[in-house]
Every structure is written in structure tokens, then in C-alpha cells.
Scaffold this motif. Structure first.
Motif, PDB file in Angstrom:
ATOM      1  N   LEU A   1     -13.185  10.298  28.030  1.00 54.78           N
ATOM      2  CA  LEU A   1     -14.370   9.456  27.815  1.00 54.78           C
ATOM      3  C   LEU A   1     -14.241   8.139  28.578  1.00 54.78           C
ATOM      4  O   LEU A   1     -15.194   7.648  29.178  1.00 54.78           O
ATOM      5  N   ARG A   2     -13.021   7.608  28.571  1.00 60.65           N
ATOM      6  CA  ARG A   2     -12.778   6.355  29.303  1.00 60.65           C
ATOM      7  C   ARG A   2     -12.959   6.568  30.812  1.00 60.65           C
ATOM      8  O   ARG A   2     -13.535   5.757  31.513  1.00 60.65           O
ATOM      9  N   LEU A   3     -12.489   7.720  31.265  1.00 70.85           N
ATOM     10  CA  LEU A   3     -12.620   8.048  32.694  1.00 70.85           C
ATOM     11  C   LEU A   3     -14.096   8.034  33.116  1.00 70.85           C
ATOM     12  O   LEU A   3     -14.462   7.444  34.135  1.00 70.85           O
ATOM     13  N   TYR A   4     -14.947   8.658  32.293  1.00 66.71           N
ATOM     14  CA  TYR A   4     -16.373   8.718  32.644  1.00 66.71           C
ATOM     15  C   TYR A   4     -16.985   7.318  32.640  1.00 66.71           C
ATOM     16  O   TYR A   4     -17.826   6.986  33.462  1.00 66.71           O
ATOM     17  N   GLU A   5     -16.534   6.532  31.643  1.00 73.23           N
ATOM     18  CA  GLU A   5     -17.124   5.206  31.501  1.00 73.23           C
ATOM     19  C   GLU A   5     -16.703   4.290  32.651  1.00 73.23           C
ATOM     20  O   GLU A   5     -17.526   3.581  33.223  1.00 73.23           O
TER      21      GLU A   5
ATOM     22  N   ARG B   1     -25.899  14.918  33.747  1.00 71.14           N
ATOM     23  CA  ARG B   1     -24.881  15.905  33.368  1.00 71.14           C
ATOM     24  C   ARG B   1     -23.700  15.218  32.683  1.00 71.14           C
ATOM     25  O   ARG B   1     -23.013  15.820  31.857  1.00 71.14           O
ATOM     26  N   LYS B   2     -23.473  13.947  33.052  1.00 71.72           N
ATOM     27  CA  LYS B   2     -22.382  13.199  32.431  1.00 71.72           C
ATOM     28  C   LYS B   2     -22.637  13.105  30.920  1.00 71.72           C
ATOM     29  O   LYS B   2     -21.731  13.302  30.125  1.00 71.72           O
ATOM     30  N   ASN B   3     -23.898  12.845  30.572  1.00 78.41           N
ATOM     31  CA  ASN B   3     -24.209  12.710  29.149  1.00 78.41           C
ATOM     32  C   ASN B   3     -23.948  14.009  28.388  1.00 78.41           C
ATOM     33  O   ASN B   3     -23.496  13.989  27.250  1.00 78.41           O
ATOM     34  N   GLU B   4     -24.199  15.138  29.046  1.00 73.90           N
ATOM     35  CA  GLU B   4     -23.910  16.432  28.403  1.00 73.90           C
ATOM     36  C   GLU B   4     -22.417  16.553  28.101  1.00 73.90           C
ATOM     37  O   GLU B   4     -22.014  17.050  27.054  1.00 73.90           O
ATOM     38  N   MET B   5     -21.594  16.106  29.050  1.00 73.05           N
ATOM     39  CA  MET B   5     -20.144  16.229  28.873  1.00 73.05           C
ATOM     40  C   MET B   5     -19.659  15.312  27.751  1.00 73.05           C
ATOM     41  O   MET B   5     -18.808  15.693  26.950  1.00 73.05           O
ATOM     42  N   ILE B   6     -20.233  14.096  27.713  1.00 69.63           N
ATOM     43  CA  ILE B   6     -19.843  13.153  26.654  1.00 69.63           C
ATOM     44  C   ILE B   6     -20.189  13.755  25.291  1.00 69.63           C
ATOM     45  O   ILE B   6     -19.383  13.753  24.361  1.00 69.63           O
ATOM     46  N   ALA B   7     -21.398  14.323  25.208  1.00 69.03           N
ATOM     47  CA  ALA B   7     -21.828  14.921  23.938  1.00 69.03           C
ATOM     48  C   ALA B   7     -20.873  16.060  23.555  1.00 69.03           C
ATOM     49  O   ALA B   7     -20.500  16.202  22.390  1.00 69.03           O
ATOM     50  N   PHE B   8     -20.469  16.831  24.531  1.00 66.69           N
ATOM     51  CA  PHE B   8     -19.574  17.965  24.261  1.00 66.69           C
ATOM     52  C   PHE B   8     -18.244  17.474  23.684  1.00 66.69           C
ATOM     53  O   PHE B   8     -17.735  18.015  22.710  1.00 66.69           O
ATOM     54  N   ILE B   9     -17.716  16.406  24.283  1.00 63.64           N
ATOM     55  CA  ILE B   9     -16.426  15.885  23.801  1.00 63.64           C
ATOM     56  C   ILE B   9     -16.589  15.280  22.406  1.00 63.64           C
ATOM     57  O   ILE B   9     -15.755  15.475  21.526  1.00 63.64           O
ATOM     58  N   ASN B  10     -17.713  14.583  22.225  1.00 59.37           N
ATOM     59  CA  ASN B  10     -17.926  13.934  20.935  1.00 59.37           C
ATOM     60  C   ASN B  10     -18.093  14.927  19.786  1.00 59.37           C
ATOM     61  O   ASN B  10     -17.889  14.579  18.627  1.00 59.37           O
TER      62      ASN B  10
END
Ligand code: MSP
Length: 660
Positions: A176-180, A191-200
Motif C-alpha cells: 500500500l505504501r508503494l502505491y502511495e 486500476r490502482k484503486n482496484e488493487m488497493i481495495a483488493f488488499i484492504n
């Protein structure tokens, strides 16, 4: 002397389970354009592609074909018309091709797996899931369909299998930090938001070994396990550079990758599992992962199982490689899906390639030949309209660069065509044919034609990454030396003289109506041929008729007919036919497809998981205009009122049991 800047770009490695279709070609053509563009800008480029050759799917396909998995993949990758041939046809300028069955790759993967195990990032545990005995497969809750096996529709039971797991969950916060901290890492932004949601939602550890898939890289310290294909496949991006092997020595030069280009459906593996593996290995992370959209046909993703595949070889033969490259690069918007249709392809060829580009070149070259015998010196006789043309053409390379750096490939091509359109307008504005009428206008006429040649030179140089053959053909007609095609020479007016030579039209115009009629006629002919083989929709009635009229047969004749019990794995309605159901069956040896005209009497769910009786040695026959091939016949009984009942056997009868 300063070192050249490097650029490392990768395509996903392809599953060679079938021939590739035009949708697959998209990623590779897009990467090729980017790689060529970076080379043109002076980068030392490593463009990697390859094939992902392990796993259950390949193993099954090989078994169906009666060959070993290695023979199967060798043929699809290296054989005639295989993956490498397709990339050659499409002018793909890859620097390295990795096959995950290459020894050096397997050796590196084993070292990676062992390291992760020894440091505790991979641990042994138990994979708990739902087990389908006939299919020998484990399924998770979410994979089940109505609580049953998604492959054969049968009951599953809770089971456990020993397996190794990778601690993906440990890396959730760092991901998550990497994306941020690196907004560029996942693109496009949505697509980034999809990945964040998946991790969350809560990241699970990844099961990274199987004991039931022999066609894989063995876990070195526990040989009954093979590695999960994605661990094997993702590692290709570093093993291909020589990481943990002696085959290459490019790791320190090219890693981390500048760009992993992948289809949107595999973005998750590349932005979660892959960076987590790299974090565990304490290696630098790729700089950018771009998840592109799909090329759709009739609104759906192309796939062989859906039958809606467009063959890139056929398209290239009909319209030329560069036309197909251009279509792919121009038609799929950044990060979104694009559509394929014959009309849109022909219309792009006619409008952009034949009208705008082809006409500009042929008109200009023809006029230089006609009015100046083929040679004109650089001219400074400035006139009206020159400034606008020169400024638009001069600014074009910078606009292309801006767009390419943001991976806006269609926009980059559009910038080139804007300059081409401006040059065509310049011809109308300056009317060289009118200038040619008066000898006194000769210097101005030469200046106009020189400006057009310069505009074409800019176009030829900037089109080279996208349409390499066309750029070569333009350079030939314009008489450009290799040095004059250099990106760094793009200063308007810098070429001293042009000696041109007319060549063939770059893209002959296609008569849309005629072409579509021809394509339709070809389709109809194919359909007729298929119908002549068997009137598909009437299949059950015909089978009955034939039986009624048969003469007596001998026992040997009867013995020729091989009837077997087969289990229905999948069954679906066909949107093209009210009568037919399409079955996937397991006949004891392999899976086969059969189309049967019983849709009036059965819903697909009535038969999934059931044992039916098939005629197994009927010659395969094309059906539905050749779209499907039916490999046998499902036996049914028809009463006097025309009601049909499929012959069935209890679940205890093994698929493959012979009737007789
Ligand atoms: N083997 C994996 C990738 C492993 S990478 C470490 C795989 N292979 S694939 O052959 O199924 O797909 C390869 C690429 O083709 C993917 O990026 C996929 O998105 C792309 N395409 C397949 N069909 C496509 C379209 N119809 N349109 C655009 N791209 C599509 O996934």
C-alpha cells in the motif's frame, strides 16, 4: 564518455496452449512500438518476451494431442506458424525470448524458491479447500459454482493437501505504501484503486506449490511438489537477465524494469504477488506496471473457447502487417478496451493510411518527378502558409515524445497524422500544379515541394516505431539515407537536397462495400461447405433418417461403431442456435466437444455431471458455419411424438466404459 541510458520493457509471457489471436498480439505490438521508440531516442533497450509453458492446462492439451508437454510447447513456440513465427510476421523486435522450460530459468526459480523458504517467507502448511475427486482438483469457496465443482459440476468434499505458501500477507502494508509513494507504479490510476481495495479486503498468503500438477518446476527440497505457475512465470522478468544463473549477465544493467506491460486481468499478479516476492528477495521493484484494456470482438474478450478469435496471420496476409499494427496501436485507447470489426479496420486503412499518408507521399513524389525530374535542392523561397506547416511539423516529434512517455500510444500516432493532414492541406493551399504553369514561380514551387518532402521525412522518422516497413518504404521513395532518418536530425530544413523515386502506393485504397461483400461471401462459402458436410441444426433428425434407411449390417460393421460412456463436464446454450447445446465431455481419455440438437428438451444444468453415451469414432464435423467442430454424437431416443430422451448411465459407471 557517458553511458547510454537503459530501458527495460517486458510483455507478459504467453501461454502456448493454443495459437495466438489478434488480441494477444496487441500487448506485443504495443511493447514493440515503445521499444523501437526508445531505441530511436538513443536508449539501450532490452525488450523481453517469451512463453509461460508449465501448468495443468498445457499438460492436459498435450495429453489430448497424444504428445509430451515439452513436445507440445516446442511445436507451438518454435514450430511453423508458432509464437516465434507470429512475432516475426508482426515485425516484433524483441531482444530476448525466454521460455520457462529453459534450463537456466528453472535453475534460477529453484534458487529463488529455496531462498524464500530458508528465510521463512515460504512455509509448509496445509491447503484446505474443496476437492473434486474425478477431476483431482482443489477449489476454493469462491471458485465453486453453486457449491459444486466448476469443471464437472459434481459434488465436492472438504479436503486438505500439503502445500507451500508464500507470505503475501506480510507485505500488505508495504504494498500500500508503494502505491502511495509511487503514483506511477500502477497505471492507469483507476486500476490502482482496484488493487488497493483488493488488499484492504485482507490479503491471504499464496499457495505456491502443487502435488497434483507434475508439469511444473520441482520444488528442489521437496520433489513431490511443483511450483505454482505464477511464481515460475513472474520470475522470468529477472531470470531472463541472468538473476541467479550463469546464462546472462544483464541483471545489474537492466533491473529494475522500466515497464511491465500486461493485460488488465493479470495486473493483480504483477502489482501484488510480484512486488511482494521482490520485497522478500530484497530486490528493487519495477518502475511501472501498465494494465492495458482488451481488444473486444462483438463486445466480448476474444477467446478460443468462445470461438470469436481473429487470426492475425489471415489479417496480415489480407491487409499487410503495418495496417494491422496501426489498427491495434490506434484503436485501443489508453487503459480502455477497443473493438475489432472489419469495418473499423478497413476504415482506418482507407482514411489514415491510404488517404492521408499514402496520398501525401505519392502526390509529393510525383510532383517532384514531374516538375523537377526527381531532384530539388533545399529552398528558402518562403511564402504564405509555410510558417504554419513548418511549426506544426517541427513541433510534432516533441508531441509524440510527450505522449509516448505517458504511454498514450494512440495519441502519439494521432500527433503524427495531424502533421500529415496539415501537409495535405498545404498542398491544397499552395496548389503546386497552378504554380507550375508559370516558369517565374519555379523557385516557389521548389520550396513548396521541399517543405512537403521535409514534412514527409519527419513523418517517416516518427512513424518508424509504429509502422517500420512503411517508414522504410517512405525513406526509399524520399531517398533518405540512414543518417537522415535519425531522430536527432529532425530540424526542419536541415536536409540539403531531395532525390526522390516513385514507388508503389503505400496502402492501396480498399473498396469498403466490395470488401465487406467479399468477406461476407467467404463466410457464406465456408458456411455452405460446413453445411454440405452436415446440415448442423438438423442433426438429430438426419441421424434418425439415416438409420431408417440403412441396409442390414454385419457384426463387423456394428463393431466399427465405438460407443462409450462420457461424463458431461460443461454444457451451454449457443446464442447462434435455438436447437443446439454445446457439450464438453470427458470420455475416459480426453475432453471432447460435441454439439447436439437437444436444446428443446434439456437445459444445460439438467445434464452437467451426468453420464451419457457417445459415438466416439464419428469423424469430427464442422458446425455453425465452421465455428465449432463436433467430435462425436450423443445418443438419444426419440418417440413417435418427436420427444427426445438422452441415454444416460448411473454415476457409478466410469467414463470411457465401452458399449456393445
Ligand atoms: N502467461 C500469462 C502471463 C504471465 S506473465 C508473467 C498470461 N498469458 S496469456 O497468453 O493468457 O496472455 C498474454 C497476454 O495477452 C495478457 O497480457 C493478456 O491480457 C493479453 N491478451 C489476451 N487476449 C487479449 C485481448 N483480446 N486483447 C488484449 N490483450 C489480450 O496471461
Amino acid at each position: 564518455m557517458s553511458e547510454k541510458k537503459t530501458f527495460y520493457i517486458t510483455t507478459p509471457i504467453y501461454y502456448p496452449s493454443d495459437k495466438l489471436h489478434i488480441g494477444h498480439s496487441y500487448t506485443t505490438v504495443a511493447c514493440d512500438a515503445l521499444a523501437r521508440y526508445k531505441r530511436m531516442q538513443g536508449y539501450d533497450v532490452m525488450f523481453l518476451t517469451g512463453t509461460d509453458e508449465h501448468g495443468q492446462k498445457i499438460q492436459d492439451k498435450a495429453a489430448d494431442a497424444g504428445v509430451t508437454p515439452k513436445q507440445y510447447v516446442d511445436n507451438i513456440v518454435e514450430g511453423e506458424g508458432g509464437v516465434k513465427d507470429l512475432w516475426k510476421l508482426l515485425d516484433i523486435s524483441y531482444d530476448r525470448f525466454i521460455r520457462t522450460t529453459d534450463d537456466y530459468h528453472m535453475e534460477s526459480c529453484q534458487k529463488i524458491f529455496t531462498q524464500l523458504y530458508e528465510q521463512g517467507d515460504i512455509y509448509k502448511s496445509v491447503y484446505k479447500g474443496h476437492y473434486c475427486k474425478p477431476c483431482e482438483s482443489f477449489w476454493t469457496d469462491s471458485q465453486l459454482v453453486d457449491g459444486k465443482c466448476p469443471d464437472c459440476g459434481r459434488e465436492v468434499y472438504e479436503a486438505e493437501e500439503e502445500a507451500y505458501f508464500f507470505k503475501t500477507s506480510k507485505y500488505a502494508d508495504r504494498l500500500l505504501r508503494l502505491y502511495e509513494e509511487n503514483p506511477q507504479f500502477i497505471q492507469p490510476e483507476t486500476r490502482k484503486n482496484e488493487m488497493i481495495a483488493f488488499i484492504n479486503q485482507g490479503l491471504q498468503d499464496t499457495c505456491v506449490s502443487r502435488t497434483t500438477v507434475p508439469w511444473g518446476i520441482p520444488v528442489p527440497f521437496d520433489q513431490k511438489h511443483t511450483m505454482y505457475v505464477w511464481v515460475d512465470a513472474l520470475s522470468n522478468y529477472i531470470t531472463a537477465l541472468g538473476y541467479q544463473n550463469g546464462k546472462y549477465d544483464d541483471y545489474s544493467k537492466f533491473w529494475p524494469a522500466d515497464l511491465h506491460m500486461v493485460g488488465k486481468e493479470i495486473l493483480r499478479f504483477h502489482t501484488i504477488l510480484w512486488p511482494a516476492m521482490l520485497m522478500a528477495l530484497d530486490l528493487p521493484l519495477p518502475k511501472r506496471v501498465f494494465g492495458h484494456g482488451w481488444l473486444l470482438l462483438d463486445g466480448g474478450k476474444m477467446s478460443k473457447s468462445k470461438g470469436n478469435v481473429v487470426d492475425p496471420v489471415v489479417l496480415c496476409q489480407r491487409y499487410g502487417v503495418d495496417a494491422i499494427r496501426y489498427f491495434l496501436l490506434r484503436e485501443i485507447p489508453f487503459g480502455n478496451d477497443g473493438s475489432f470489426s472489419n469495418e473499423s479496420l478497413i476504415s482506418r486503412i482507407n482514411t489514415d493510411l491510404a488517404n492521408d499518408l499514402g496520398n501525401l507521399l505519392s502526390r509529393t513524389v510525383a510532383m517532384v518527378e514531374k516538375y523537377f525530374g526527381g531532384t530539388i535542392p533545399a529552398q528558402r523561397a518562403a511564402g504564405e502558409f509555410d510558417e504554419d506547416l513548418i511549426s506544426i511539423v517541427s513541433a510534432m516529434p516533441a508531441h509524440v515524445t510527450e505522449n509516448m512517455d505517458q504511454l498514450l500510444i494512440p495519441q502519439a500516432t494521432q500527433e503524427i497524422f495531424k502533421a500529415i493532414q496539415r501537409a495535405n492541406k498545404y498542398i491544397d493551399e499552395t496548389a503546386p500544379w497552378a504554380l507550375a504553369k508559370d516558369e517565374a514561380n519555379k523557385p516557389r514551387l521548389a520550396a513548396v515541394l521541399y517543405n512537403l518532402c521535409e514534412a514527409l521525412r519527419f513523418a517517416a522518422v516518427m512513424l518508424a516505431p509504429f509502422l517500420p516497413t512503411t517508414a522504410d518504404r517512405m525513406a526509399e521513395q524520399l531517398g533518405l539515407s540512414q543518417a537522415e532518418r535519425d531522430f536527432d536530425t529532425l530540424t526542419f530544413g536541415s536536409k540539403t537536397e531531395y532525390t526522390v523515386q516513385k514507388g508503389e502506393a503505400l496502402f492501396p485504397r480498399i473498396d469498403m462495400e466490395k470488401e465487406l461483400a467479399e468477406l461476407a461471401a467467404e463466410q457464406a462459402a465456408k458456411a455452405a461447405a460446413a453445411q454440405a458436410d452436415q446440415p448442423a441444426e438438423e442433426a438429430p433428425a438426419l441421424e434418425k433418417l439415416e438409420l431408417e434407411h440403412l441396409d442390414e449390417i454385419t457384426f463387423d460393421d456394428f463393431a466399427k461403431c465405438e460407443m462409450r460412456v462420457a461424463r458431461v463436464l460443461e454444457c451451454e446454450k449457443l446464442k447462434e442456435s435455438k436447437k443446439l447445446l454445446k457439450f464438453k465431455l470427458f470420455d475416459g481419455e480426453r475432453e471432447r466437444t460435441i454439439l447436439s440438437g437437444i436444446a428443446k428438451w434439456y437445459e444445460p444444468e439438467d445434464l452437467i455431471g451426468k453420464n451419457v453415451c457417445i459415438v466416439a469414432n464419428l469423424a469430427p464435423r464442422p458446425m455453425m458455419k465452421g465455428k465449432y467442430v463436433s467430435e462425436g454424437m450423443i445418443l438419444s431416443a426419440e418417440d413417435n411424438e418427436g420427444n427426445v430422451t438422452v441415454v444416460q448411465f448411473p454415476a457409478s459407471v466410469k467414463p470411457g466404459s465401452q458399449l456393445g
